[in-house]
Enzyme design. Sequence first.
Site, PDB file in Angstrom:
ATOM      1  N   HIS A 421       0.834  -1.206   0.000  1.00  0.00           N
ATOM      2  CA  HIS A 421       0.000   0.000   0.000  1.00  0.00           C
ATOM      3  C   HIS A 421       0.864   1.248   0.000  1.00  0.00           C
ATOM      4  O   HIS A 421       2.048   1.237   0.374  1.00  0.00           O
ATOM      5  CB  HIS A 421      -0.960   0.008   1.198  1.00  0.00           C
ATOM      6  CG  HIS A 421      -0.353   0.535   2.461  1.00  0.00           C
ATOM      7  ND1 HIS A 421      -0.331   1.881   2.775  1.00  0.00           N
ATOM      8  CD2 HIS A 421       0.254  -0.093   3.494  1.00  0.00           C
ATOM      9  CE1 HIS A 421       0.256   2.046   3.952  1.00  0.00           C
ATOM     10  NE2 HIS A 421       0.621   0.857   4.406  1.00  0.00           N
ATOM     11  N   CYS A 422       0.266   2.354  -0.455  1.00  0.00           N
ATOM     12  CA  CYS A 422       0.881   3.673  -0.377  1.00  0.00           C
ATOM     13  C   CYS A 422      -0.152   4.604   0.250  1.00  0.00           C
ATOM     14  O   CYS A 422      -0.939   4.184   1.101  1.00  0.00           O
ATOM     15  CB  CYS A 422       1.353   4.145  -1.747  1.00  0.00           C
ATOM     16  SG  CYS A 422       0.029   4.266  -2.974  1.00  0.00           S
ATOM     17  N   GLN A 423      -0.188   5.856  -0.176  1.00  0.00           N
ATOM     18  CA  GLN A 423      -1.142   6.783   0.422  1.00  0.00           C
ATOM     19  C   GLN A 423      -2.545   6.606  -0.155  1.00  0.00           C
ATOM     20  O   GLN A 423      -3.519   6.528   0.582  1.00  0.00           O
ATOM     21  CB  GLN A 423      -0.670   8.231   0.220  1.00  0.00           C
ATOM     22  CG  GLN A 423      -1.431   9.271   1.021  1.00  0.00           C
ATOM     23  CD  GLN A 423      -1.138   9.197   2.512  1.00  0.00           C
ATOM     24  OE1 GLN A 423      -0.236   8.496   2.952  1.00  0.00           O
ATOM     25  NE2 GLN A 423      -1.937   9.903   3.315  1.00  0.00           N
TER      26      GLN A 423
END
Length: 461
Positions: A421-423
Amino acid sequence: MYFKRIYDTDLAQASYLVGCQKNGTAIVIDPTRDAEQYLTLAKLAGLKITHITETHIHADYLSGARDLAEQTGATLLLSDEGGPDWQYAFAHQGLRGGNFIQLGNITLKVLHTPGHTPEHLSFLITDGARGTEPVMLLTGDFVFVGDLGRPDLLDEAAGGIDTRFEGAKQMFASLRGQFLTLPDFVQVWPGHGSGSACGKSLGAVDSTTVGYERALSWWAPLVQQGDEQAFIDELLLGQPDAPVYFGRMKTQNKVGPALLGRVEGVPHLLPAQVQQALEDGARLIDTRPRHDFQQGAVPGSVHLPSGKTFETWAGWLLDPKHDYVLFAQNAEQAEALRRQLWMVGVDGVQGFISTFEGLALEPQDAVPAAALTDLHRAYVLDVRAKSEYNAGHLPNAHQLHAGRLMTHLNELPRDQQIVVHCQSGARSAAAASLLRAEGFTNVTELEGGYEAWTRQSEPVT
């Protein structure tokens, strides 16, 4: 005087074409590998490129100085400052602080301005047709709008050990002995703008002045007061993660980037040709939007959506040793994408396709935040920057910047589910695609990223 700033919005990188219109000669400073743009601009302005130079050995993009010199026959002028470890390893005419470059009425005085790197130069330009006072300073990665070039990059990405402290001291001395001695009216045109990883808080406007930076920059009071230690502490504080490909760029730019020369258009491949290329080890670069890619993609393809981050992500995730096939809507887009790949040293584009007809597609898994309940069983991989991670992250998440994945693959588990995941989901889609291409078979993405997780009121650390 002719003056033109050429700006790459993806890499936030500026190069410059400066010429004397009276005698028709010009110099290019910090060119990228897309030589055609400089040739076209010079021709339109009625100028001949006679000199090419650059401010330093770049780390964030592959230099086009050598290639442009080869194509034009211009004199290649490069820094001979910085000591034996910082010498260019290919043929050039050396520059040192105090040298001059003359183009008709235009004079460029060479200033040695170490700090970002030991060999760094800046160019002080005087237009003799108007007077004897300097007009502008091309600062490269020395002084930015509202910020300074980071001195820690050699440690972060090029294998240096504690070079940041000496670099910060050199930056202090360069500002004190070079920059702040100039008149307030001198324009400052830097090599990068907002979004570059070569500083931590670069301004969004194109240029500044010596007087403006003297009056309003964070660093000027510390330098003027002679408080070197406070300056060093502030300069080194909070610098962003440096992508690992910066080290590769630095080495290639020092040794000499491969010459591109004049190239033919990108071939349009048939499905059978693409399939054969993939079987032979090439990888498909899927440039579609994230939603389309996740609906169905060629197994082993790398997701790099076309747009303002294409070059940056290509540097992060692509191995220049591989051959590649592009997905592009047409030949024009394929050519533009190939030129963007040149910027980060990815030259092995075999061709492009504009349809997936005849190729098998597979969905790319994304897990909604509400469905990801058992975090203890999964390996949660957070590919955001350290600053984002420190501001809040999923419990038990492991932080590894997407730009460092390529050199840390052996640290990731192959016998456990990996949830990336990222933002918001964009970086993680690209990162997850790389892991799948590298043979990780149990990779999913957190749909909507950290933002979706927090909207569900899930626990964070």
